[in-house]
Write an enzyme that holds these catalytic residues in place. Structure first.
Site, PDB file in Angstrom:
ATOM      1  N   SER A 163       0.828  -1.213   0.000  1.00 14.84           N
ATOM      2  CA  SER A 163       0.000   0.000   0.000  1.00 14.84           C
ATOM      3  C   SER A 163       0.856   1.253   0.000  1.00 14.84           C
ATOM      4  O   SER A 163       0.403   2.323  -0.391  1.00 14.84           O
ATOM      5  CB  SER A 163      -0.921   0.020   1.229  1.00 14.84           C
ATOM      6  OG  SER A 163      -1.620  -1.190   1.341  1.00 14.84           O
ATOM      7  N   TYR A 205       6.798 -11.558   5.621  1.00 15.06           N
ATOM      8  CA  TYR A 205       5.643 -11.123   4.823  1.00 15.06           C
ATOM      9  C   TYR A 205       5.438 -12.126   3.685  1.00 15.06           C
ATOM     10  O   TYR A 205       6.247 -12.204   2.760  1.00 15.06           O
ATOM     11  CB  TYR A 205       5.925  -9.722   4.276  1.00 15.06           C
ATOM     12  CG  TYR A 205       4.778  -9.034   3.575  1.00 15.06           C
ATOM     13  CD1 TYR A 205       3.568  -9.654   3.317  1.00 15.06           C
ATOM     14  CD2 TYR A 205       4.910  -7.712   3.163  1.00 15.06           C
ATOM     15  CE1 TYR A 205       2.537  -8.997   2.680  1.00 15.06           C
ATOM     16  CE2 TYR A 205       3.882  -7.044   2.523  1.00 15.06           C
ATOM     17  CZ  TYR A 205       2.692  -7.683   2.284  1.00 15.06           C
ATOM     18  OH  TYR A 205       1.685  -7.026   1.639  1.00 15.06           O
ATOM     19  N   LYS A 225       3.146 -11.916   8.505  1.00 14.26           N
ATOM     20  CA  LYS A 225       1.972 -11.237   7.923  1.00 14.26           C
ATOM     21  C   LYS A 225       1.579 -12.100   6.748  1.00 14.26           C
ATOM     22  O   LYS A 225       2.306 -12.166   5.749  1.00 14.26           O
ATOM     23  CB  LYS A 225       2.366  -9.829   7.475  1.00 14.26           C
ATOM     24  CG  LYS A 225       1.396  -9.161   6.507  1.00 14.26           C
ATOM     25  CD  LYS A 225       1.743  -7.687   6.396  1.00 14.26           C
ATOM     26  CE  LYS A 225       1.252  -7.004   5.128  1.00 14.26           C
ATOM     27  NZ  LYS A 225      -0.097  -7.261   4.717  1.00 14.26           N
ATOM     28  N   ASP A 237      -8.076  -8.585   3.775  1.00 13.97           N
ATOM     29  CA  ASP A 237      -9.108  -7.884   4.553  1.00 13.97           C
ATOM     30  C   ASP A 237     -10.480  -8.529   4.351  1.00 13.97           C
ATOM     31  O   ASP A 237     -11.355  -8.419   5.209  1.00 13.97           O
ATOM     32  CB  ASP A 237      -9.174  -6.408   4.140  1.00 13.97           C
ATOM     33  CG  ASP A 237      -7.807  -5.744   4.142  1.00 13.97           C
ATOM     34  OD1 ASP A 237      -6.827  -6.403   4.558  1.00 13.97           O
ATOM     35  OD2 ASP A 237      -7.715  -4.584   3.724  1.00 13.97           O
ATOM     36  N   ILE A 285      -3.103  -6.792   9.497  1.00 18.43           N
ATOM     37  CA  ILE A 285      -2.494  -5.669   8.769  1.00 18.43           C
ATOM     38  C   ILE A 285      -3.178  -5.657   7.408  1.00 18.43           C
ATOM     39  O   ILE A 285      -3.210  -6.689   6.728  1.00 18.43           O
ATOM     40  CB  ILE A 285      -0.970  -5.886   8.567  1.00 18.43           C
ATOM     41  CG1 ILE A 285      -0.237  -5.939   9.909  1.00 18.43           C
ATOM     42  CG2 ILE A 285      -0.385  -4.789   7.676  1.00 18.43           C
ATOM     43  CD1 ILE A 285       1.226  -6.372   9.815  1.00 18.43           C
ATOM     44  N   GLY A 305      -4.636  -3.452   3.661  1.00 18.62           N
ATOM     45  CA  GLY A 305      -4.575  -2.349   2.703  1.00 18.62           C
ATOM     46  C   GLY A 305      -5.840  -1.526   2.602  1.00 18.62           C
ATOM     47  O   GLY A 305      -5.816  -0.441   2.019  1.00 18.62           O
TER      48      GLY A 305
HETATM   49  C1  LIG Z   1      -2.565  -8.309  -2.203  1.00 16.78           C
HETATM   50  C2  LIG Z   1      -2.719  -7.183  -1.230  1.00 16.78           C
HETATM   51  O1  LIG Z   1      -2.496  -6.040  -1.577  1.00 16.78           O
HETATM   52  N1  LIG Z   1      -3.090  -7.491  -0.017  1.00 16.78           N
HETATM   53  C3  LIG Z   1      -3.334  -6.502   1.003  1.00 16.78           C
HETATM   54  C4  LIG Z   1      -4.764  -6.621   1.453  1.00 16.78           C
HETATM   55  O2  LIG Z   1      -4.983  -5.863   2.604  1.00 16.78           O
HETATM   56  C5  LIG Z   1      -5.682  -6.121   0.343  1.00 16.78           C
HETATM   57  O3  LIG Z   1      -5.430  -4.759   0.054  1.00 16.78           O
HETATM   58  C6  LIG Z   1      -7.129  -6.248   0.740  1.00 16.78           C
HETATM   59  O4  LIG Z   1      -7.383  -7.527   1.217  1.00 16.78           O
HETATM   60  C7  LIG Z   1      -8.067  -5.909  -0.423  1.00 16.78           C
HETATM   61  O5  LIG Z   1      -7.984  -6.881  -1.418  1.00 16.78           O
HETATM   62  C8  LIG Z   1      -2.433  -6.699   2.203  1.00 16.78           C
HETATM   63  O6  LIG Z   1      -2.418  -8.028   2.578  1.00 16.78           O
HETATM   64  C9  LIG Z   1      -1.038  -6.164   1.926  1.00 16.78           C
HETATM   65  C10 LIG Z   1      -0.882  -4.713   2.183  1.00 16.78           C
HETATM   66  O7  LIG Z   1      -1.871  -4.056   2.333  1.00 16.78           O
HETATM   67  C11 LIG Z   1       0.406  -4.025   2.239  1.00 16.78           C
HETATM   68  O8  LIG Z   1       1.461  -4.628   2.358  1.00 16.78           O
HETATM   69  O9  LIG Z   1       0.408  -2.815   2.138  1.00 16.78           O
END
Ligand SMILES: CC(=O)N[C@@H]([C@@H](O)[C@H](O)[C@H](O)CO)[C@@H](O)CC(=O)C(=O)O
Length: 303
Positions: free
Chosen positions: A49, A137, A165, A192, A207, A209
């Site tokens: 992110s 991660y 994570k 999420d 954790i 995004g």
């Molecule tokens: C593939 C991906 O980007 N996965 C996200 C999820 O939070 C994701 O944004 C969320 O599940 C929506 O699809 C996180 O696991 C990773 C993340 O947000 C980060 O490292 O910033």
């Protein structure tokens, strides 16, 4: 080690740019303060992110510094230091330690498909470069590297590894990592869309995004899970998933939609950096509808 400070809702922090697309100190600090006021536990800085792979070393260091200046001591800070080379990762790790971060984390090496031995060596060299604890991660859908249980077991022999994570989609991975590592270890839910199921099957924390787009809802989901109110936990997860699907449905990248949404929610962090595409045209008007979905859900569950 007391792992309580890692338990809770930890948004993956977004890259904050000025209108010319440069990393912005003021906007970075604004987002920190916004999330602190919402009541999150910590921040995961410079990960997916954070558009880490589109930023150079100096830009990544600047973001680590601005975040620490804004909220060190108030929020748990995890520095994501994954980079194309071990050398860059180690430089970031040492800098994060100087700034007083609570832990380091890194994706596996990207681009070349490397064997477990190289991945373990990469992570170990980062770990050995500072005194900070380390969070693995695992995000196979973007890196192409799927952390196996044997490799995980080998890694956790190193006491610096305090958590993983896990962003792979099978929730069972969370259960297996937790079963292998035990209580004195943190498994973070990554997807999420399955926060509630991840927590129920063994994740200690999360954790994500999309947390920063709707921190109120993730905090509420956590409240439902930890109080054993699984009916409401299931309901709020369904609403969160409707919102995530809407966030992914516009013509730009999801992070761009989230950044437009954040502007409507009162915090301007600019847009995304290419090759990620911004939301344009008619679709910009649809961001307001997503904001309304979030507002309605907040009203429904109360926060
Ligand atoms: C593939 C991906 O980007 N996965 C996200 C999820 O939070 C994701 O944004 C969320 O599940 C929506 O699809 C996180 O696991 C990773 C993340 O947000 C980060 O490292 O910033």
């Amino acid at each position: 080690m007391n792992l309580e400070k890692f338990k809770g809702i930890i948004p993956a922090f977004y890259a904050c740019y000025d209108d010319a697309g440069e990393v912005s100190e003021i906007r970075t600090k604004d987002l920190c303060n916004y999330l602190y006021e919402k009541g999150v536990k910590g921040l995961y800085v410079g990960g997916s992110s954070g558009e880490c792979i589109y930023q150079n070393l100096e830009e990544r260091k600047a973001t680590l510094k601005y975040v620490a200046e804004a909220v060190k001591g108030k929020l748990t800070l995890i520095a994501h230091v994954g980079a194309p080379s071990t050398r860059e990762s180690v430089a970031l790790a040492k800098y994060a330690e100087e700034l007083g971060y609570d832990a380091l984390s890194a994706i596996p090496p990207i681009y070349f498909k490397l064997p477990d031995s190289s991945v373990i060596k990469y992570w170990t060299e980062i770990m050995e470069s500072t005194k900070l604890p380390f969070i693995i991660y695992n995000i196979p859908q973007t890196t192409g590297y799927n952390l196996s249980l044997p490799a995980f077991k080998k890694l956790i022999e190193n006491k610096k590894v305090i958590g993983v994570k896990n962003s792979s989609m099978p929730v069972m991975d969370i259960e297996r990592f937790k079963a292998a590592a035990g209580e004195d270890f943190i498994v973070f839910n990554g997807p999420d869309e399955q926060y509630v199921s991840g927590r129920v099957i063994g994740a200690d924390s999360g954790i994500g995004g999309t947390y920063a787009a709707m921190p109120e809802l993730l905090l509420k989901a956590e409240e439902f899970v930890s109080s054993g109110n699984f009916e409401q936990a299931k309901n709020i997860q369904r609403d969160i998933n409707d919102i995530i699907i809407a966030l992914c449905s516009l013509n730009g990248h999801m992070y761009s939609t989230i950044k437009e949404l954040l502007k409507l929610r009162g915090v301007n962090v600019g847009s995304v950096r290419g090759p990620l595409e911004p939301v344009t045209g008619e679709d910009l008007n649809k961001v307001e509808e997503i904001k309304n979905m979030i507002d309605q859900a907040i009203l429904k569950y109360g926060r």
